[in-house]
Design an enzyme around this catalytic site. Structure first.
Site, PDB file in Angstrom:
ATOM      1  N   VAL A  64       7.543  -2.320   7.246  1.00 54.69           N
ATOM      2  CA  VAL A  64       7.447  -0.858   7.286  1.00 54.69           C
ATOM      3  C   VAL A  64       8.060  -0.268   6.014  1.00 54.69           C
ATOM      4  O   VAL A  64       9.220  -0.536   5.678  1.00 54.69           O
ATOM      5  CB  VAL A  64       8.148  -0.289   8.540  1.00 54.69           C
ATOM      6  CG1 VAL A  64       8.047   1.240   8.554  1.00 54.69           C
ATOM      7  CG2 VAL A  64       7.522  -0.878   9.807  1.00 54.69           C
ATOM      8  N   LYS A  65       7.237   0.511   5.326  1.00 58.65           N
ATOM      9  CA  LYS A  65       7.660   1.072   4.033  1.00 58.65           C
ATOM     10  C   LYS A  65       8.184   2.489   4.264  1.00 58.65           C
ATOM     11  O   LYS A  65       7.502   3.329   4.858  1.00 58.65           O
ATOM     12  CB  LYS A  65       6.456   1.073   3.097  1.00 58.65           C
ATOM     13  CG  LYS A  65       6.793   1.119   1.632  1.00 58.65           C
ATOM     14  CD  LYS A  65       5.522   0.864   0.850  1.00 58.65           C
ATOM     15  CE  LYS A  65       5.718   1.048  -0.629  1.00 58.65           C
ATOM     16  NZ  LYS A  65       4.443   1.040  -1.335  1.00 58.65           N
ATOM     17  N   VAL A  66       9.393   2.724   3.771  1.00 62.92           N
ATOM     18  CA  VAL A  66      10.097   3.974   4.072  1.00 62.92           C
ATOM     19  C   VAL A  66      10.679   4.545   2.773  1.00 62.92           C
ATOM     20  O   VAL A  66      11.323   3.819   2.010  1.00 62.92           O
ATOM     21  CB  VAL A  66      11.265   3.693   5.064  1.00 62.92           C
ATOM     22  CG1 VAL A  66      11.962   4.974   5.455  1.00 62.92           C
ATOM     23  CG2 VAL A  66      10.775   2.938   6.298  1.00 62.92           C
ATOM     24  N   ALA A 102       3.276  -1.333   4.977  1.00 64.21           N
ATOM     25  CA  ALA A 102       2.539  -0.183   5.520  1.00 64.21           C
ATOM     26  C   ALA A 102       3.511   0.995   5.559  1.00 64.21           C
ATOM     27  O   ALA A 102       4.551   0.915   6.214  1.00 64.21           O
ATOM     28  CB  ALA A 102       2.022  -0.507   6.918  1.00 64.21           C
ATOM     29  N   THR A 160       0.871  -1.169   0.000  1.00 67.47           N
ATOM     30  CA  THR A 160       0.000   0.000   0.000  1.00 67.47           C
ATOM     31  C   THR A 160       0.908   1.218   0.000  1.00 67.47           C
ATOM     32  O   THR A 160       2.120   1.090   0.170  1.00 67.47           O
ATOM     33  CB  THR A 160      -0.880   0.025   1.264  1.00 67.47           C
ATOM     34  OG1 THR A 160      -0.027   0.109   2.411  1.00 67.47           O
ATOM     35  CG2 THR A 160      -1.739  -1.224   1.381  1.00 67.47           C
TER      36      THR A 160
END
Ligand code: E4P
Length: 218
Positions: A87-89, A61, A27
């Site tokens: 965790v998307k960074v 996310a 996402t």
């Protein structure tokens, strides 16, 4: 190769999961906003629902903050929602530092908005679990998205880097199969592109004939 579906739409995620080939979901803030998800608690609840729809799948996310400390706090909260959360960074200097911190904490990361092999090398060095080169957006500006996959594959293979190459911003089957041919570890694609992989006119005409002949046998 692993398959992720690139959407925050629960019906599409559910349909992709029912195909039996889904390994995860990606996402981003734009996809979440498209679904009308607003407010911290609603966002968290939505990620939990996505995790439940894809048992054991990797669910990206994305942090909404852009400053290091805020990214880390946000990422810790997201990771605490479910062990499936990745965790998307974004690949900025704060993001890179946050990825290193998450790596040290044992939190999986997906480094996003990657448009060069240099960015991908830094992301890997910080310990990113996944790196997301955006193919379609490169093609949109008349660059070559698949060439970037090839470059990152070569760099990672040179050093036996374990960060997974996650082909993103996929627009069509050609992108998906290009990723497969060039050795990307994962693709994340819209449901329509994944379903389009099934299509072939000879399958359609062949099945039509088999169905007709099957009727003669009954
Ligand atoms: C990646 O994880 C992003 O969500 C996505 O692939 C971006 O694609 P777009 O260029 O279609 O917005």
């Amino acid at each position: 190769m692993e398959f992720f579906v690139d959407t925050a739409n629960l019906a599409q995620i559910s349909e992709a999961a029912s195909m039996g080939i889904l390994d995860g979901v990606t996402t981003n803030p734009s996809l979440m906003a498209k679904e009308g998800i607003t407010g911290v608690e609603n966002i968290k609840a939505h990620y939990k629902k996505i995790c439940d729809l894809v048992p054991g799948g990797a669910i990206s996310a994305e942090v909404l903050s852009t400053e290091y400390s805020a990214m880390v706090e946000e990422g810790k909260e997201l990771a605490a929602l479910n062990p499936q959360i990745v965790v998307k960074v974004p690949i900025t200097s704060d993001g890179l530092r946050a990825i290193k911190t998450f790596t040290d904490m044992g939190i999986r990361t997906n480094c996003t908005l990657v448009f060069s092999a240099a960015q991908a090398l830094l992301a890997a060095k910080a310990g990113a679990t996944y790196v997301s080169p955006f193919l379609g957006r490169l093609d949109d500006i008349d660059a070559d998205g698949l060439e970037l996959i090839s470059q990152i594959r070569q760099v990672y293979d040179n050093y036996r880097i374990e960060t997974k190459i996650l082909g993103a911003s996929i627009r069509n089957v050609k992108h998906i199969m290009g990723c497969a041919m060039l050795g990307a570890d994962v693709v994340t694609a819209p449901l329509a592109s994944i379903k389009a992989m099934l299509n072939h006119p000879l399958t359609d005409s062949g099945l039509k004939k088999f169905v007709e002949d099957a009727r003669k046998m009954q």
